[in-house]
Design an enzyme around this catalytic site. Structure first.
Site, PDB file in Angstrom:
ATOM      1  N   SER A 255       0.854  -1.181   0.000  1.00 10.97           N
ATOM      2  CA  SER A 255       0.000   0.000   0.000  1.00 10.97           C
ATOM      3  C   SER A 255       0.890   1.231   0.000  1.00 10.97           C
ATOM      4  CB  SER A 255      -0.860   0.010   1.259  1.00 10.97           C
ATOM      5  OG  SER A 255      -0.013   0.208   2.371  1.00 10.97           O
ATOM      6  N   LYS A 256       0.251   2.355  -0.090  1.00  9.41           N
ATOM      7  CA  LYS A 256       0.999   3.601  -0.069  1.00  9.41           C
ATOM      8  C   LYS A 256       1.856   3.693   1.186  1.00  9.41           C
ATOM      9  CE  LYS A 256       0.317   7.866  -2.191  1.00  9.41           C
ATOM     10  NZ  LYS A 256      -0.360   8.673  -3.076  1.00  9.41           N
ATOM     11  N   ARG A 257       1.278   3.248   2.294  1.00 11.11           N
ATOM     12  CA  ARG A 257       2.014   3.352   3.560  1.00 11.11           C
ATOM     13  C   ARG A 257       3.192   2.398   3.622  1.00 11.11           C
ATOM     14  NH1 ARG A 257      -1.224   2.716   8.709  1.00 11.11           N
ATOM     15  NH2 ARG A 257       0.873   2.518   9.543  1.00 11.11           N
TER      16      ARG A 257
END
Ligand code: GLU
Length: 491
Positions: A255-257
């Site tokens: 994910s982006k994180r």
């Protein structure tokens, strides 16, 4: 592999946003395979989804590749014998293939309206049937289809074979079998005359003589569509290699994180291209069972699809940081000084005069090299060397580390007093170290308990390059002044 044509691979991104780590890993593997085989690497922009088009993406794609040193032999800007390399400029090719398939009875015009398709989907959902086109327009006669096409908008659907199986022989996944009864008559040409991905990729991989289609695992469910298209068109498919998924450290989808941000963010955040390449190369591939540091040249020479694994790869930012630190430390002195200068020019506050003082950078360079993993750490770390006072800080920055105000003041006063007794001519690392270590006794505190107060006073932050060297770089007068400023702030 399947034939003796020279290897040609491609990276075929859709310009729907800035390319992320996963996309660029596909580009890297395609490129490295072409290079290792003495073949060619083609960049093709798949810009047929006009709704999702983001104008700046093509530039971001090319900039990402250039930053990493991934060069393309054919494509935007460099041209080539298969121009144009933007799908939106190749529409007649797809329309011709669609017509050929309609004539052969392997594709048909579909006049179903959005409302009808919506109702169909709702009915399928209600009946707990798998979604898919019900084939209404597949029954239309050629004459009726032809006649309606003059007056009504339509899409072209591919008539999938529904009996039996479609088999993919994938270089990474091995044999993958798809049941045709689960397939759907997908749209291959939209009503706006643009192809969908499926038709575009088949036509272009053929026309551009791609021998190996290397792409992310998320495309594997498209493979039966493509295989059947190739069969129907009488064309030879490329050899496919579906690259493993990239998971986050939590083993969930990246994910982006967990790191799936735009590739160019990594440049902004101070990663070196060599580290990034090394990192990406090992997301699903390995050279052998022990090599972990690999140069771009070695990758170009030794990359091989046979060592790509099917298991998901894990994106581990610590690993990237480690590699970045490695490549930072491997830099030659002159290059390192240049790098620091560049990051200082952009990263130091506007109050620091430009161009940034070279001798200061040169002095700090050896101290910094061992201590950072990312280049964006440089400016905050050296900011204290410019200007009379330390960068602005709140007294709490000291009190967080040395919690009692009186103690903190006593630390700073004692340090000021003892360091003040050192004459300018003796202001060197050995002497300063002796003095500061010698504070343990009068203060009745261990060095590590009180030294953060000195860091904050001198540097405006509780850690940084070694304190003793820093005081030498600052010089006696500035160092002492900063201690007095800190005492004032606390008092
Ligand atoms: N246009 C597709 C993408 O954006 C290309 C997939 C492929 O390589 O075939 O990823």
């Amino acid at each position: 592999m399947s034939d003796s044509r020279p290897v040609r691979t491609r990276y075929a991104p859709s310009p729907t946003g800035d390319p992320h780590v996963g996309n660029i890993r596909s580009a890297l593997f395609s490129w490295a395979y072409a290079r290792s085989q003495g073949g060619q690497f083609i960049l093709r922009i798949e810009d047929t989804d006009r709704n999702r088009l983001v104008e700046t993406s093509t530039d971001a794609i090319m900039e990402s590749l250039r930053w990493l040193g991934i060069d393309w032999d054919e494509g935007p800007e460099v041209g080539g014998p298969h121009e144009p390399y933007f799908q939106s400029q190749r529409l007649p090719l797809y329309q011709r293939a669609a017509s050929q398939l309609i004539e052969a009875g392997r594709a048909y015009r579909c006049f179903c309206t959005a409302e009808r398709l919506e109702q169909m989907r709702a009915a399928q959902a209600a009946a707990k049937q798998p979604p898919g086109y019900d084939g209404l327009c597949r029954q239309l006669s050629a004459e009726e289809s032809e006649a309606r096409s003059k007056a009504e908008p339509f899409v072209v659907r591919f008539a999938m074979r529904r009996e039996g199986q479609t088999v993919l022989n994938d270089l990474v996944r091995g044999q993958v079998v798809f049941e045709n009864k689960l397939q759907d008559d997908f749209v291959m040409l939209k009503s706006d005359g643009y192809p969908t991905y499926h038709l575009g990729v088949v036509v272009d991989d053929t026309e551009m003589e791609i021998t190996n289609a290397i792409r992310g695992d998320e495309w594997i469910s498209s493979a039966p569509k493509h295989i059947q298209l190739y069969e129907a068109l009488g064309w030879t498919p490329p050899v496919w290699a579906h690259l493993p998924l990239i998971l986050g450290p939590d083993h969930k989808k990246l994910s982006k994180r967990s790191g799936d941000t735009a590739l160019l963010d990594y440049r902004t955040n101070g990663y070196l291209p060599a580290a990034m390449i090394n990192f990406l190369a090992f997301l699903g591939w390995s050279l052998d069972d022990h090599t972990s540091i690999l140069s771009i040249e070695e990758l170009k020479q030794h990359f091989d699809l046979s060592r790509v694994v099917a298991n998901p790869a894990v994106f581990d930012i610590d690993r990237l940081n480690f590699l970045n630190g490695h490549y930072i430390r491997a830099m030659g002195d002159a290059e390192w000084v240049e790098t620091i200068a560049t990051w200082c020019e952009s990263g130091l506050p506007a109050s620091v005069p430009r161009p940034v003082d070279r001798p200061v950078i040169e002095q700090a360079a050896p101290l910094l090299k061992e201590r950072i993993a990312r280049l964006d750490e440089i400016a905050p770390m050296v900011a204290f060397l410019f200007g009379e006072e330390a960068p602005e800080y709140a007294p709490e920055a000291i009190l967080e580390r040395v919690p009692e105000r009186e103690v903190a003041i006593r630390v700073l006063e004692t340090a000021a007093e003892r360091l003040g007794a050192v004459p300018d001519a003796e202001w060197d690392v050995a002497r300063i170290e002796a003095v500061i270590r010698g504070l343990e006794e009068p203060l009745g505190l261990k060095l590590r308990k009180f030294v953060p107060a000195l860091y904050v006073a001198e540097m405006g932050r509780a850690q940084g390059i070694p304190l003793f060297d820093s005081l030498v770089l600052l010089g006696r007068e500035r160092s002492l002044r900063r201690l007095r400023t800190a005492i004032r702030k606390l008092g």
